[in-house]
Write a protein that holds these residues in place. Structure first.
Motif, PDB file in Angstrom:
ATOM      1  N   ARG A 144      10.735 -13.295  -2.679  1.00 37.52           N
ATOM      2  CA  ARG A 144      10.999 -12.874  -4.056  1.00 37.52           C
ATOM      3  C   ARG A 144      10.561 -11.429  -4.292  1.00 37.52           C
ATOM      4  NH1 ARG A 144      11.894 -14.907  -9.188  1.00 37.52           N
ATOM      5  NH2 ARG A 144      10.944 -13.676 -10.863  1.00 37.52           N
ATOM      6  N   ASP A 145       9.462 -11.023  -3.654  1.00 40.89           N
ATOM      7  CA  ASP A 145       8.881  -9.706  -3.899  1.00 40.89           C
ATOM      8  C   ASP A 145       8.654  -8.968  -2.580  1.00 40.89           C
ATOM      9  OD1 ASP A 145       8.376 -10.095  -6.828  1.00 40.89           O
ATOM     10  OD2 ASP A 145       7.057 -11.673  -6.051  1.00 40.89           O
ATOM     11  N   ALA A 146       8.989  -7.684  -2.560  1.00 40.66           N
ATOM     12  CA  ALA A 146       8.792  -6.852  -1.372  1.00 40.66           C
ATOM     13  C   ALA A 146       8.084  -5.570  -1.762  1.00 40.66           C
ATOM     14  CB  ALA A 146      10.121  -6.535  -0.702  1.00 40.66           C
ATOM     15  N   ILE A 147       7.329  -5.034  -0.815  1.00 41.50           N
ATOM     16  CA  ILE A 147       6.671  -3.738  -0.994  1.00 41.50           C
ATOM     17  C   ILE A 147       7.056  -2.856   0.182  1.00 41.50           C
ATOM     18  CG2 ILE A 147       4.465  -2.502  -1.049  1.00 41.50           C
ATOM     19  CD1 ILE A 147       3.226  -4.906  -2.414  1.00 41.50           C
ATOM     20  N   VAL A 148       7.412  -1.633  -0.117  1.00 40.26           N
ATOM     21  CA  VAL A 148       7.677  -0.624   0.898  1.00 40.26           C
ATOM     22  C   VAL A 148       6.658   0.494   0.696  1.00 40.26           C
ATOM     23  CG1 VAL A 148       9.360   0.961   1.887  1.00 40.26           C
ATOM     24  CG2 VAL A 148      10.134  -1.183   0.832  1.00 40.26           C
ATOM     25  N   ILE A 149       5.831   0.736   1.694  1.00 41.58           N
ATOM     26  CA  ILE A 149       4.798   1.765   1.583  1.00 41.58           C
ATOM     27  C   ILE A 149       5.294   3.042   2.237  1.00 41.58           C
ATOM     28  CG2 ILE A 149       2.463   2.437   2.279  1.00 41.58           C
ATOM     29  CD1 ILE A 149       1.642  -0.445   2.004  1.00 41.58           C
ATOM     30  N   GLY A 150       5.314   4.115   1.480  1.00 38.59           N
ATOM     31  CA  GLY A 150       5.788   5.400   1.966  1.00 38.59           C
ATOM     32  C   GLY A 150       6.583   6.100   0.893  1.00 38.59           C
ATOM     33  N   ASN A 151       6.578   7.417   0.917  1.00 40.79           N
ATOM     34  CA  ASN A 151       7.294   8.191  -0.091  1.00 40.79           C
ATOM     35  C   ASN A 151       8.254   9.195   0.537  1.00 40.79           C
ATOM     36  OD1 ASN A 151       5.346   8.695  -3.189  1.00 40.79           O
ATOM     37  ND2 ASN A 151       6.620   7.012  -2.482  1.00 40.79           N
ATOM     38  N   GLY A 152       8.956   8.733   1.577  1.00 38.49           N
ATOM     39  CA  GLY A 152       9.981   9.540   2.210  1.00 38.49           C
ATOM     40  C   GLY A 152      11.321   8.855   2.162  1.00 38.49           C
ATOM     41  N   ASN A 153      12.324   9.472   2.758  1.00 38.74           N
ATOM     42  CA  ASN A 153      13.674   8.928   2.701  1.00 38.74           C
ATOM     43  C   ASN A 153      13.820   7.587   3.407  1.00 38.74           C
ATOM     44  OD1 ASN A 153      14.705  11.030   1.177  1.00 38.74           O
ATOM     45  ND2 ASN A 153      15.383  12.204   2.955  1.00 38.74           N
ATOM     46  N   VAL A 154      13.028   7.353   4.455  1.00 41.08           N
ATOM     47  CA  VAL A 154      13.123   6.070   5.149  1.00 41.08           C
ATOM     48  C   VAL A 154      12.707   4.938   4.215  1.00 41.08           C
ATOM     49  CG1 VAL A 154      12.276   4.689   7.083  1.00 41.08           C
ATOM     50  CG2 VAL A 154      12.772   7.113   7.416  1.00 41.08           C
ATOM     51  N   ALA A 155      11.673   5.165   3.410  1.00 42.15           N
ATOM     52  CA  ALA A 155      11.243   4.143   2.445  1.00 42.15           C
ATOM     53  C   ALA A 155      12.359   3.839   1.449  1.00 42.15           C
ATOM     54  CB  ALA A 155       9.987   4.616   1.711  1.00 42.15           C
ATOM     55  N   LEU A 156      13.050   4.874   0.985  1.00 42.15           N
ATOM     56  CA  LEU A 156      14.163   4.653   0.056  1.00 42.15           C
ATOM     57  C   LEU A 156      15.316   3.933   0.752  1.00 42.15           C
ATOM     58  CD1 LEU A 156      14.378   7.914  -2.098  1.00 42.15           C
ATOM     59  CD2 LEU A 156      13.016   5.846  -2.459  1.00 42.15           C
ATOM     60  N   LEU A 302      -5.857  -2.844  -7.524  1.00 36.58           N
ATOM     61  CA  LEU A 302      -4.692  -3.508  -8.082  1.00 36.58           C
ATOM     62  C   LEU A 302      -4.050  -4.339  -6.985  1.00 36.58           C
ATOM     63  CD1 LEU A 302      -2.408  -3.788 -10.288  1.00 36.58           C
ATOM     64  CD2 LEU A 302      -1.362  -1.765  -9.239  1.00 36.58           C
ATOM     65  N   ASP A 303      -3.758  -5.620  -7.285  1.00 35.06           N
ATOM     66  CA  ASP A 303      -3.068  -6.489  -6.323  1.00 35.06           C
ATOM     67  C   ASP A 303      -1.610  -6.633  -6.744  1.00 35.06           C
ATOM     68  OD1 ASP A 303      -5.523  -6.786  -5.161  1.00 35.06           O
ATOM     69  OD2 ASP A 303      -5.804  -8.886  -5.754  1.00 35.06           O
ATOM     70  N   ILE A 304      -0.690  -6.325  -5.827  1.00 34.66           N
ATOM     71  CA  ILE A 304       0.741  -6.477  -6.093  1.00 34.66           C
ATOM     72  C   ILE A 304       1.272  -7.578  -5.185  1.00 34.66           C
ATOM     73  CG2 ILE A 304       3.005  -5.357  -6.061  1.00 34.66           C
ATOM     74  CD1 ILE A 304       1.659  -2.692  -6.490  1.00 34.66           C
ATOM     75  N   PRO A 305       1.858  -8.635  -5.758  1.00 34.63           N
ATOM     76  CA  PRO A 305       2.352  -9.740  -4.930  1.00 34.63           C
ATOM     77  C   PRO A 305       3.553  -9.325  -4.097  1.00 34.63           C
ATOM     78  CG  PRO A 305       2.956 -10.062  -7.243  1.00 34.63           C
ATOM     79  CD  PRO A 305       2.056  -8.881  -7.207  1.00 34.63           C
ATOM     80  N   CYS A 306       3.635  -9.870  -2.893  1.00 31.18           N
ATOM     81  CA  CYS A 306       4.817  -9.633  -2.063  1.00 31.18           C
ATOM     82  C   CYS A 306       4.845 -10.639  -0.927  1.00 31.18           C
ATOM     83  CB  CYS A 306       4.857  -8.205  -1.522  1.00 31.18           C
ATOM     84  SG  CYS A 306       3.733  -7.872  -0.165  1.00 31.18           S
ATOM     85  N   ASN A 307       6.041 -10.905  -0.435  1.00 34.12           N
ATOM     86  CA  ASN A 307       6.249 -11.767   0.731  1.00 34.12           C
ATOM     87  C   ASN A 307       6.784 -10.978   1.916  1.00 34.12           C
ATOM     88  OD1 ASN A 307       7.774 -13.225  -1.903  1.00 34.12           O
ATOM     89  ND2 ASN A 307       5.890 -14.183  -1.157  1.00 34.12           N
ATOM     90  N   LEU A 308       7.091  -9.706   1.661  1.00 31.66           N
ATOM     91  CA  LEU A 308       7.572  -8.802   2.699  1.00 31.66           C
ATOM     92  C   LEU A 308       6.937  -7.439   2.478  1.00 31.66           C
ATOM     93  CD1 LEU A 308       9.638  -7.921   4.975  1.00 31.66           C
ATOM     94  CD2 LEU A 308      11.183  -7.304   3.095  1.00 31.66           C
ATOM     95  N   LEU A 309       6.360  -6.891   3.544  1.00 29.02           N
ATOM     96  CA  LEU A 309       5.778  -5.555   3.483  1.00 29.02           C
ATOM     97  C   LEU A 309       6.369  -4.724   4.613  1.00 29.02           C
ATOM     98  CD1 LEU A 309       3.695  -3.447   2.465  1.00 29.02           C
ATOM     99  CD2 LEU A 309       2.051  -4.472   4.060  1.00 29.02           C
ATOM    100  N   VAL A 310       6.959  -3.583   4.272  1.00 33.71           N
ATOM    101  CA  VAL A 310       7.493  -2.663   5.273  1.00 33.71           C
ATOM    102  C   VAL A 310       6.753  -1.335   5.131  1.00 33.71           C
ATOM    103  CG1 VAL A 310       9.532  -1.527   6.213  1.00 33.71           C
ATOM    104  CG2 VAL A 310       9.758  -3.766   5.109  1.00 33.71           C
ATOM    105  N   THR A 311       6.134  -0.888   6.208  1.00 33.82           N
ATOM    106  CA  THR A 311       5.368   0.355   6.173  1.00 33.82           C
ATOM    107  C   THR A 311       6.220   1.489   6.730  1.00 33.82           C
ATOM    108  OG1 THR A 311       4.395  -0.057   8.353  1.00 33.82           O
ATOM    109  CG2 THR A 311       3.202  -0.873   6.435  1.00 33.82           C
ATOM    110  N   CYS A 312       6.447   2.502   5.917  1.00 35.93           N
ATOM    111  CA  CYS A 312       7.245   3.672   6.308  1.00 35.93           C
ATOM    112  C   CYS A 312       6.346   4.897   6.264  1.00 35.93           C
ATOM    113  CB  CYS A 312       8.435   3.833   5.379  1.00 35.93           C
ATOM    114  SG  CYS A 312       9.506   2.379   5.271  1.00 35.93           S
ATOM    115  N   ILE A 313       5.413   4.965   7.196  1.00 37.31           N
ATOM    116  CA  ILE A 313       4.366   5.993   7.151  1.00 37.31           C
ATOM    117  C   ILE A 313       4.404   6.895   8.383  1.00 37.31           C
ATOM    118  CG2 ILE A 313       2.855   4.640   5.650  1.00 37.31           C
ATOM    119  CD1 ILE A 313       1.293   3.801   8.141  1.00 37.31           C
ATOM    120  N   GLY A 314       5.497   6.870   9.122  1.00 39.09           N
ATOM    121  CA  GLY A 314       5.625   7.759  10.258  1.00 39.09           C
ATOM    122  C   GLY A 314       5.652   7.020  11.582  1.00 39.09           C
ATOM    123  N   TYR A 315       5.833   7.798  12.639  1.00 44.04           N
ATOM    124  CA  TYR A 315       6.014   7.238  13.978  1.00 44.04           C
ATOM    125  C   TYR A 315       5.059   7.911  14.953  1.00 44.04           C
ATOM    126  CZ  TYR A 315      10.284   6.027  11.529  1.00 44.04           C
ATOM    127  OH  TYR A 315      11.169   5.580  10.583  1.00 44.04           O
TER     128      TYR A 315
END
Length: 440
Positions: A144-156, A302-315
């Protein structure tokens, strides 16, 4: 033996292809083998660029012209390290160019990162783009809820692909298995989270504007997070940031209530822990303030609920046999690793820039190569003949550019009316197709 320089390029992505193009322009008598572990060329153009960005993928037409040059061969299904070593390549070629990118996601380094439902950007992007090694990486999207961590184009990209409808993706090359998961997902909210402010985000204005064009999802951001203005000495950067801030002000006027799906653009938050038992259930963040350009915790969580987390923080780049890797890149001096060995692209400079950034970077390294080698000098190395002999001895079935065109035609013919192609996502299926075509 007897022709000009024999060159092996390890990796057929943009950096490798631009290196080949520059070599052909400056040293037309050279012989170039472009090696790739996959049966398909062009690296991130196929596996990294978002499937709804088909215009960006058109750069492959320029790469096709390079591959079709009689002095160039594509040698697919040959893995550097496991199938062939650097030492073997050095024995066969005058020049070896490493163009393998940075094939590993950076980690957050916080508790809970090993829970189910947590993915790095490369894993998730390769999954929906049909990379054969990641076909089964995401078993379900019953979330139901997802979080994408990162503020670049891959996150978008990740957020947008999760939220697009089947109709919106009809004209793309999204992998079938991913579409089956995405279009039936009960997903309601996606949070794209950055540790610094909106003015520090690395979104391109084009990517950010696309969020406002989604059919069944509404982008939203807190107006309190948007500064009134942004001034900097770099005029180009200032223009981009202020355009982005204007877009965010438009999104701040949206109401997330009542929309089928909501996309929240959150700022000033750093993840500190991934919560849940076996699977991710929420992410704990600390709220930040900016001091001297750095994000500093205020102590508020702050706790944000999610069932999917995708980290877009570089390679990152891990150790490679025979190559000195330090701080996520191959140690080099202006692209030179050692006599006869060079590095280009992300493996040289880190995961920065666009596809086009690799053109100038690769051209500069080729200039370095040609300052070290006489282009007209006859090679004393076996080059392509030696590689073919090596592969035959090892029983390695390589894939040629003609073989790739067989795959390409089949993918195009398999596609629905609006889609550019329907990808094969298993290497065995590609190799079977090639084998059949060779016997016809």
């Amino acid at each position: 033996m007897g022709q000009g320089l024999n060159v092996a390029i390890v990796g057929s992505g943009p950096a490798g292809m631009y290196s080949a193009g520059a070599l052909l322009a400056k040293c037309p008598d050279c012989q170039i083998d472009i090696l790739d572990k996959l049966a398909t060329p062009y690296g991130l153009v196929r596996a990294g660029v978002a499937p709804d960005h088909q215009t960006t993928k058109n750069v492959s037409r320029a790469y096709d012209k390079i591959m079709e040059n009689e002095s160039v061969r594509f040698v697919g299904n040959l893995s550097f390290g496991s199938d062939i070593s650097l030492e073997t390549l050095k024995s066969l070629y005058d020049v070896v160019i490493i163009a393998i990118g940075t094939p590993r996601d950076k980690t957050l380094g916080i508790p809970g990162e090993d829970k189910q439902g947590v993915y790095g950007a490369q894993t998730f992007v390769y999954w929906y783009n049909g990379h054969p090694e990641y076909r089964d990486a995401v078993p379900h999207l019953d979330i139901r809820d997802a979080i994408v961590i990162g503020n670049g184009n891959v996150a978008l990209d990740v957020a947008r692909i999760l939220l697009r409808t089947e109709d919106e993706m009809a004209g793309t090359d999204l992998a079938d298995h991913a579409g089956e998961r995405i279009f039936t997902s009960p997903l309601k909210t996606v949070h794209v989270v950055g540790r610094r402010g909106a003015e520090h985000a690395q979104f391109s204005s084009k990517e950010l504007s696309e969020l406002g064009e989604m059919q069944n999802a509404v982008p939203y951001t807190d107006p309190a997070e948007i500064p009134d203005s942004f001034l900097i000495d770099d005029a180009k950067r200032q223009k981009v940031v202020n355009t982005n801030l204007d877009l965010l002000r438009q999104y701040a006027e949206n109401s997330p209530n009542g929309a089928d799906r909501s996309l929240y653009l959150d700022f000033h938050l750093s993840p500190t822990e991934i919560l849940g038992d076996q699977s991710v259930e929420a992410v704990r963040f600390t709220r930040n303030r900016i001091e001297n350009g750095k994000a500093v915790s205020t102590g508020e969580t702050l706790d944000i609920p999610c069932n999917l987390l995708v980290t877009c923080i570089g390679y990152d780049l891990t150790g490679l046999e025979g190559l000195p890797v330090e701080k996520g890149i191959v140690r080099n001096m202006d692209g030179k690793v050692e006599d006869g060995v060079y590095v280009v692209g992300w493996a040289k400079r880190g995961p920065t820039g666009t596809i086009g950034t690799n053109r100038l970077d690769s051209q500069n390294v080729v200039e370095k190569i040609l300052s070290d080698f006489e282009c007209e000098k006859f090679s004393e190395k076996d080059g392509p003949v030696g590689l073919d002999r090596y592969c035959a001895e090892k029983g390695i079935e390589t894939v040629s550019f003609e073989d790739w065109k067989t795959i390409d035609r089949a993918e195009t013919e398999r596609a629905d009316h609006d889609a550019p192609r329907r990808k094969f996502v298993r290497k065995r299926d590609m190799l079977s197709l090639i084998k059949e075509s060779r016997t016809e």
